[in-house]
Design an enzyme around this catalytic site. Structure first.
Site, PDB file in Angstrom:
ATOM      1  N   ASP A 185     -33.521 -16.383 -14.793  1.00  0.00           N
ATOM      2  CA  ASP A 185     -34.728 -16.948 -14.193  1.00  0.00           C
ATOM      3  C   ASP A 185     -35.663 -17.488 -15.270  1.00  0.00           C
ATOM      4  O   ASP A 185     -36.094 -16.752 -16.165  1.00  0.00           O
ATOM      5  CB  ASP A 185     -35.430 -15.861 -13.377  1.00  0.00           C
ATOM      6  CG  ASP A 185     -36.439 -16.418 -12.401  1.00  0.00           C
ATOM      7  OD1 ASP A 185     -36.600 -17.654 -12.355  1.00  0.00           O
ATOM      8  OD2 ASP A 185     -37.070 -15.635 -11.690  1.00  0.00           O
ATOM      9  N   ASP A 186     -35.959 -18.788 -15.194  1.00  0.00           N
ATOM     10  CA  ASP A 186     -36.921 -19.442 -16.103  1.00  0.00           C
ATOM     11  C   ASP A 186     -36.423 -19.593 -17.538  1.00  0.00           C
ATOM     12  O   ASP A 186     -37.239 -19.803 -18.453  1.00  0.00           O
ATOM     13  CB  ASP A 186     -38.266 -18.696 -16.137  1.00  0.00           C
ATOM     14  CG  ASP A 186     -39.081 -18.871 -14.872  1.00  0.00           C
ATOM     15  OD1 ASP A 186     -38.602 -19.544 -13.941  1.00  0.00           O
ATOM     16  OD2 ASP A 186     -40.195 -18.323 -14.808  1.00  0.00           O
TER      17      ASP A 186
ATOM     18  N   CYS B  71     -38.105 -22.189  -8.644  1.00  0.00           N
ATOM     19  CA  CYS B  71     -36.915 -21.385  -8.378  1.00  0.00           C
ATOM     20  C   CYS B  71     -36.285 -21.480  -6.996  1.00  0.00           C
ATOM     21  O   CYS B  71     -35.090 -21.761  -6.872  1.00  0.00           O
ATOM     22  CB  CYS B  71     -37.200 -19.923  -8.712  1.00  0.00           C
ATOM     23  SG  CYS B  71     -38.721 -19.311  -7.980  1.00  0.00           S
TER      24      CYS B  71
ATOM     25  N   HIS C 128     -34.783 -14.452  -3.452  1.00  0.00           N
ATOM     26  CA  HIS C 128     -35.931 -15.359  -3.271  1.00  0.00           C
ATOM     27  C   HIS C 128     -35.612 -16.554  -2.381  1.00  0.00           C
ATOM     28  O   HIS C 128     -36.076 -17.668  -2.615  1.00  0.00           O
ATOM     29  CB  HIS C 128     -36.420 -15.836  -4.644  1.00  0.00           C
ATOM     30  CG  HIS C 128     -37.880 -16.203  -4.654  1.00  0.00           C
ATOM     31  ND1 HIS C 128     -38.433 -17.004  -5.641  1.00  0.00           N
ATOM     32  CD2 HIS C 128     -38.905 -15.896  -3.822  1.00  0.00           C
ATOM     33  CE1 HIS C 128     -39.724 -17.159  -5.419  1.00  0.00           C
ATOM     34  NE2 HIS C 128     -40.035 -16.499  -4.298  1.00  0.00           N
TER      35      HIS C 128
ATOM     36  N   ASN D  44     -34.457 -23.146 -13.481  1.00  0.00           N
ATOM     37  CA  ASN D  44     -35.410 -24.230 -13.777  1.00  0.00           C
ATOM     38  C   ASN D  44     -35.765 -24.151 -15.252  1.00  0.00           C
ATOM     39  O   ASN D  44     -35.274 -23.268 -15.974  1.00  0.00           O
ATOM     40  CB  ASN D  44     -36.669 -24.150 -12.897  1.00  0.00           C
ATOM     41  CG  ASN D  44     -37.330 -22.788 -12.865  1.00  0.00           C
ATOM     42  OD1 ASN D  44     -37.340 -22.117 -11.835  1.00  0.00           O
ATOM     43  ND2 ASN D  44     -37.882 -22.358 -13.989  1.00  0.00           N
TER      44      ASN D  44
END
Length: 492
Positions: A46-47, A86, A156, A306
């Site tokens: 994530d990220d 996301c 999510h 992302n």
């Protein structure tokens, strides 16, 4: 039979297969790899920024195990997420469809709606804010090929009716509605955040004070691999790291802080420590596959949902970061090790997206290409096998005021040129990425015909394929302007 009944029946069948296989393996003591489709481990970080790996050129972050994977497989230098945030990006990965096509263009927020300024030029779309069941997801498709599946970590993609098991996964560990943990250390709670409960589906009775979430999710992933070693499996290891809140083991934080103090070009020592914990996680998974003699029949993918958050990492030479339609917000690392295919250490420069993983994984599962269509995806297998690849346009539709950028818009990448149309304030920017990956020189005024042509193609794609779009803000001052394609959303 109602869909939810079918899903529960499929889950029970899958669980029975897992149990039966485990019992037979334990009783026989014989390990004979059957002829079966390849297994898949998909690690989604994530990220994670485009430059946050050693193999991508960083000399600050330590990622030896992911670098090792890149040396064994293929590294894509122009991989893109389908959205700069996301939830929509994950929806694209799970369906092979552009977020606009699935009515899910903005991320799920804790307040249950999309934020926008009172005097904004546009009102963001009335998105569904969940991944609808009408789309066949990756685990549902791969179940048809015999794969047992697990989603471990961040989800999510909607509330309880849309959690992983309701979308085809046989196992769900720690995946729920929200996109970040209250904390990375047990008990994973922040009393001040009433909306963020204990991690669901995670057996906290096995946890001890100081347990780190990235390590625990890796424990669960390795356990799943061991339990299903004799079956084709699909493991979606979706780390909450390196998303905020920034928390990491103190020894690693001190290690990177010492480098920063000594003059190293690093933005945040805690973030760097989190990156290393993810690399260690990938290494543990690779070691488990090797120990169980599964490396040669398991595809391993590492990528991000992302671009990196600009406040904690440096995406240079790319511009901006998460939440932006500039390259820093949408270009991500992607590494694929596909046993028996491609040359070790190959580098692929062709633009690809995370939606392309859907047709690739159904391909390696042995499913016919037309069985589960992915209208916005194309299997990256052709690139790894050095086959021809017809150029195509890539489109992003992000009409949202992200917390990071607050500049809603859309973008198209075509033939080396990238055009961004901003909705608030209205404007168009054109870049030639081959010469200007940092998007420093706006060519829109110099190349008006090229700019107009790309803008026309972008808006035509949006009109054809995006059913739920942004609307003019009725509270906006009368003298403000809007892009001509802003349209009313259809009734829900």
């Amino acid at each position: 039979m109602p869909r939810h009944c079918k899903q529960r029946l499929a889950f029970c069948r899958g669980l029975a297969i897992v149990v039966a296989a485990s019992v037979l393996t334990a009783c026989s003591g014989v390990e004979e790899p059957p002829s079966q489709p390849l297994s898949v481990v998909l690690v989604l970080v994530d990220d994670l920024g485009w430059m946050d790996l050693g193999c991508q050129g960083s000399d600050y972050y330590e990622t030896p195990r992911i670098d090792e994977l890149a040396a064994q497989g293929a590294r894509f230098t122009r991989a893109y997420s389908n959205c700069p945030v996301c939830s929509p990006s994950r929806a694209a990965l799970m369906t092979g469809r552009n977020p606009g096509r699935v009515g899910f263009t903005g991320h799920i927020t804790a307040i249950g709606r999309h934020r926008y300024p009172e005097d904004a030029a546009i009102v963001p779309p009335e998105d569904y804010m969940h991944l609808r069941h009408e789309f066949t997801t990756l685990p549902e498709a791969m179940r048809e090929a015999g794969h047992v599946s697990a989603s471990i970590g961040k989800w999510h993609l909607g509330g309880p009716p849309y959690w992983p098991r309701m979308h085809g996964f046989d196992v769900n560990v720690a995946g729920h509605t929200h996109g970040s943990p209250a904390g990375y250390f047990f008990p994973y709670r922040n009393p001040g955040q009433e909306w963020n409960p204990d991690m669901p589906n995670l057996d906290l009775s096995r946890s001890e004070e100081g347990e780190y979430l990235t390590d625990r999710l890796t424990d669960e992933a390795v356990s799943f691999i061991r339990a299903n070693r004799d079956l084709p499996f699909f493991l979606f290891l979706s780390h909450y790291a390196v998303h905020t809140p920034l928390q990491a083991p103190e020894d690693l934080v001190r290690k990177y802080q010492a480098r920063v103090d000594a003059g190293a070009d690093g933005r945040n020592a805690v973030y760097a420590a989190m990156v290393e914990t993810v690399d260690t996680s990938v290494g543990r998974v690779l070691d488990a596959l090797e120990e169980l003699a599964l490396s040669d029949r398991t595809v391993v993918i590492v990528t991000s949902d992302n671009g990196g958050l600009k406040s904690v990492t440096d995406n240079a030479p790319l511009r901006a970061g998460k939440g932006h339609l500039y390259e820093g917000g949408i270009r991500v690392p992607m590494i694929v090790r596909w046993p028996g295919h491609g040359a070790a250490g190959m580098v692929i420069d062709e633009p690809v997206t995370n939606a392309d993983l859907y047709p690739f994984l159904t391909q390696i599962a042995g499913l016919p290409a037309d069985r589960f269509p992915a209208p916005d995806g194309r299997s990256i297998g052709a690139l790894i096998d050095s086959e021809s690849w017809t150029p195509r346009d890539l489109v992003w539709y992000y009409p949202h005021y992200s917390p990071q950028a607050r500049t809603p818009g859309a973008a198209i990448l075509s033939g080396g040129y990238k055009l961004i149309e901003f909705y608030d304030p209205p404007g168009v920017e054109l870049y030639r990425l081959d010469d200007d990956p940092g998007e420093a020189v706006n060519l829109a005024a110099r190349l008006p015909s090229q700019s107009d042509a790309l803008r026309t193609r972008l808006n035509a794609w949006i009109e054809r394929n995006v059913p739920i779009r942004h609307t003019p803000n009725p509270a906006r001052r009368p003298d403000s302007s809007l892009p001509p394609h802003a349209t009313q959303s259809p009734p829900r």
